[in-house]
Design a protein around this motif. Structure first.
Motif, mmCIF file in Angstrom:
data_model
loop_
_atom_site.group_PDB
_atom_site.id
_atom_site.type_symbol
_atom_site.label_atom_id
_atom_site.label_comp_id
_atom_site.label_asym_id
_atom_site.label_seq_id
_atom_site.Cartn_x
_atom_site.Cartn_y
_atom_site.Cartn_z
ATOM 1 N N GLY A 56 46.895 27.681 40.101
ATOM 2 C CA GLY A 56 48.311 27.516 39.844
ATOM 3 C C GLY A 56 48.991 28.693 39.160
ATOM 4 N N GLU A 57 48.262 29.754 38.870
ATOM 5 C CA GLU A 57 48.841 30.929 38.221
ATOM 6 C C GLU A 57 49.459 31.834 39.289
ATOM 7 O OE1 GLU A 57 45.118 32.296 36.765
ATOM 8 O OE2 GLU A 57 45.264 31.205 34.889
ATOM 9 N N PHE A 58 50.516 32.536 38.915
ATOM 10 C CA PHE A 58 51.115 33.514 39.811
ATOM 11 C C PHE A 58 50.610 34.895 39.427
ATOM 12 C CE2 PHE A 58 53.964 29.995 40.455
ATOM 13 C CZ PHE A 58 54.258 30.082 41.810
ATOM 14 N N VAL A 59 50.176 35.649 40.424
ATOM 15 C CA VAL A 59 49.721 37.021 40.189
ATOM 16 C C VAL A 59 50.378 37.945 41.203
ATOM 17 C CG1 VAL A 59 47.492 36.345 39.203
ATOM 18 C CG2 VAL A 59 47.656 36.786 41.627
ATOM 19 N N GLN A 60 50.570 39.171 40.766
ATOM 20 C CA GLN A 60 51.079 40.219 41.654
ATOM 21 C C GLN A 60 49.979 41.248 41.808
ATOM 22 O OE1 GLN A 60 55.207 40.488 39.457
ATOM 23 N NE2 GLN A 60 55.165 41.823 41.245
ATOM 24 N N LEU A 61 49.953 41.879 42.952
ATOM 25 C CA LEU A 61 48.993 42.958 43.156
ATOM 26 C C LEU A 61 49.202 44.033 42.091
ATOM 27 C CD1 LEU A 61 46.741 44.317 44.760
ATOM 28 C CD2 LEU A 61 48.495 45.221 46.296
ATOM 29 N N SER A 62 50.452 44.328 41.770
ATOM 30 C CA SER A 62 50.745 45.365 40.777
ATOM 31 C C SER A 62 50.253 45.009 39.378
ATOM 32 C CB SER A 62 52.243 45.669 40.752
ATOM 33 O OG SER A 62 52.984 44.497 40.466
ATOM 34 N N ASP A 63 49.916 43.748 39.125
ATOM 35 C CA ASP A 63 49.315 43.361 37.838
ATOM 36 C C ASP A 63 47.970 44.044 37.632
ATOM 37 O OD1 ASP A 63 51.415 41.581 37.416
ATOM 38 O OD2 ASP A 63 50.269 39.818 38.058
ATOM 39 N N TYR A 64 47.389 44.517 38.719
ATOM 40 C CA TYR A 64 46.036 45.082 38.675
ATOM 41 C C TYR A 64 46.032 46.612 38.714
ATOM 42 C CZ TYR A 64 44.542 40.307 39.277
ATOM 43 O OH TYR A 64 44.333 38.972 39.093
ATOM 44 N N ARG A 65 47.184 47.241 38.450
ATOM 45 C CA ARG A 65 47.195 48.708 38.345
ATOM 46 C C ARG A 65 46.236 49.096 37.232
ATOM 47 N NH1 ARG A 65 51.696 51.253 41.085
ATOM 48 N NH2 ARG A 65 51.475 50.254 43.090
ATOM 49 N N ASP A 66 45.652 50.215 37.327
ATOM 50 C CA ASP A 66 44.638 50.720 36.395
ATOM 51 C C ASP A 66 43.278 50.055 36.625
ATOM 52 O OD1 ASP A 66 46.512 52.451 35.174
ATOM 53 O OD2 ASP A 66 47.175 50.835 33.851
ATOM 54 N N GLU A 67 43.141 49.311 37.716
ATOM 55 C CA GLU A 67 41.856 48.708 38.070
ATOM 56 C C GLU A 67 41.618 48.892 39.568
ATOM 57 O OE1 GLU A 67 40.856 45.065 35.741
ATOM 58 O OE2 GLU A 67 43.038 44.864 35.728
ATOM 59 N N ILE A 68 40.365 48.924 39.955
ATOM 60 C CA ILE A 68 40.021 49.005 41.372
ATOM 61 C C ILE A 68 40.036 47.585 41.925
ATOM 62 C CG2 ILE A 68 38.259 49.657 43.051
ATOM 63 C CD1 ILE A 68 37.310 51.769 40.996
ATOM 64 N N VAL A 69 40.733 47.420 43.052
ATOM 65 C CA VAL A 69 40.920 46.084 43.631
ATOM 66 C C VAL A 69 40.429 46.073 45.070
ATOM 67 C CG1 VAL A 69 42.646 44.372 44.338
ATOM 68 C CG2 VAL A 69 42.952 45.632 42.206
ATOM 69 N N MET A 70 39.696 45.020 45.405
ATOM 70 C CA MET A 70 39.367 44.757 46.797
ATOM 71 C C MET A 70 40.231 43.569 47.212
ATOM 72 S SD MET A 70 35.775 44.384 48.814
ATOM 73 C CE MET A 70 35.525 46.151 48.716
ATOM 74 N N LEU A 71 41.132 43.827 48.140
ATOM 75 C CA LEU A 71 42.049 42.818 48.653
ATOM 76 C C LEU A 71 41.505 42.348 49.990
ATOM 77 C CD1 LEU A 71 44.842 41.392 48.495
ATOM 78 C CD2 LEU A 71 45.807 43.441 49.582
ATOM 79 N N ASN A 72 41.175 41.057 50.059
ATOM 80 C CA ASN A 72 40.524 40.520 51.245
ATOM 81 C C ASN A 72 41.332 39.351 51.793
ATOM 82 O OD1 ASN A 72 38.385 38.257 52.240
ATOM 83 N ND2 ASN A 72 37.689 40.297 52.805
ATOM 84 N N PHE A 73 41.680 39.425 53.065
ATOM 85 C CA PHE A 73 42.377 38.339 53.748
ATOM 86 C C PHE A 73 41.346 37.542 54.529
ATOM 87 C CE2 PHE A 73 45.599 41.461 52.890
ATOM 88 C CZ PHE A 73 46.731 40.718 52.605
ATOM 89 N N TRP A 74 41.361 36.217 54.380
ATOM 90 C CA TRP A 74 40.307 35.396 54.961
ATOM 91 C C TRP A 74 40.793 33.968 55.212
ATOM 92 C CZ3 TRP A 74 37.803 31.138 52.557
ATOM 93 C CH2 TRP A 74 38.322 30.829 51.296
ATOM 94 N N ALA A 75 39.932 33.191 55.896
ATOM 95 C CA ALA A 75 40.175 31.768 56.131
ATOM 96 C C ALA A 75 38.827 31.058 56.191
ATOM 97 C CB ALA A 75 40.943 31.566 57.430
#
Length: 180
Positions: A56-75
């Motif tokens: 239920g939390e809202f997050v933005q991709l930009s919240d993770y600046r200064d960190e390495i992120v793996m963004l994965n789209f899946w089902a």
């Protein structure tokens, strides 16, 4: 008296030149940052979005600046996604990478399928729900899994269309980690 006036004028000009040099450098750096190109290709800044997690939390991709992120789209219905998820969890557990798994909820039969899948696979990274297909449309997702590796500055460093294995994930993560 003329010498004093000339000295004051010269000091004023010198002071202005130094001030101008410093502020021009700051403005140029700020302008370069503002002019970064957004896009989906390697070397472009990843487009930002805001989604809700299963908690239920809202997050933005930009919240993770200064960190390495793996963004994965899946089902959950996607067999390659099913095979890939344990490797994503292993990477998440063995490194300091941040994983954002964007579920294409609009393609799921019911919400409980996602919940059960996450529990059955002991997934501990955030699962984001793409209600309204905001991120799916923004990233032009045509097939799943689709994965983006994003550096600390928000720049895409790697992308994959289709399943990737743990060794590939780790290798690409280390490349980005080593270059930062």
């Amino acid at each position: 008296m003329k010498r004093i006036i000339i000295c004051v004028v010269l000091l004023g000009m010198l002071g202005y030149a130094v001030f101008s040099f410093i502020t021009d450098g700051e403005n140029e750096a700020r302008n370069q940052e503002e002019q970064q190109e957004f896009g989906l290709e390697v070397g472009k800044v990843a487009p930002d979005f805001e989604l809700q997690t299963m908690k239920g939390e809202f997050v933005q991709l930009s919240d993770y600046r200064d960190e390495i992120v793996m963004l994965n789209f899946w089902a959950t219905w996607c067999v390659p996604c099913q095979r890939e998820m344990p490797d994503l969890e292993k990477l998440y557990q063995n490194t300091d990478i941040k994983i954002l798994a964007v579920n294409l909820i609009e393609t799921e039969t019911k919400y409980d399928d996602i919940l059960n899948f996450a529990e059955d696979n002991s997934l501990t990274f955030p699962i984001l729900l793409d209600n309204g297909e905001q991120a799916t449309d923004l990233y032009h997702i045509l097939s799943v899994p689709t994965t983006y590796l994003i550096d600390e500055k928000g720049v895409i460093q790697y992308r994959a269309f289709g399943q990737i294995d743990y060794d590939t994930m780790l290798k690409e993560y280390k490349k980005v980690k080593g270059s930062s």
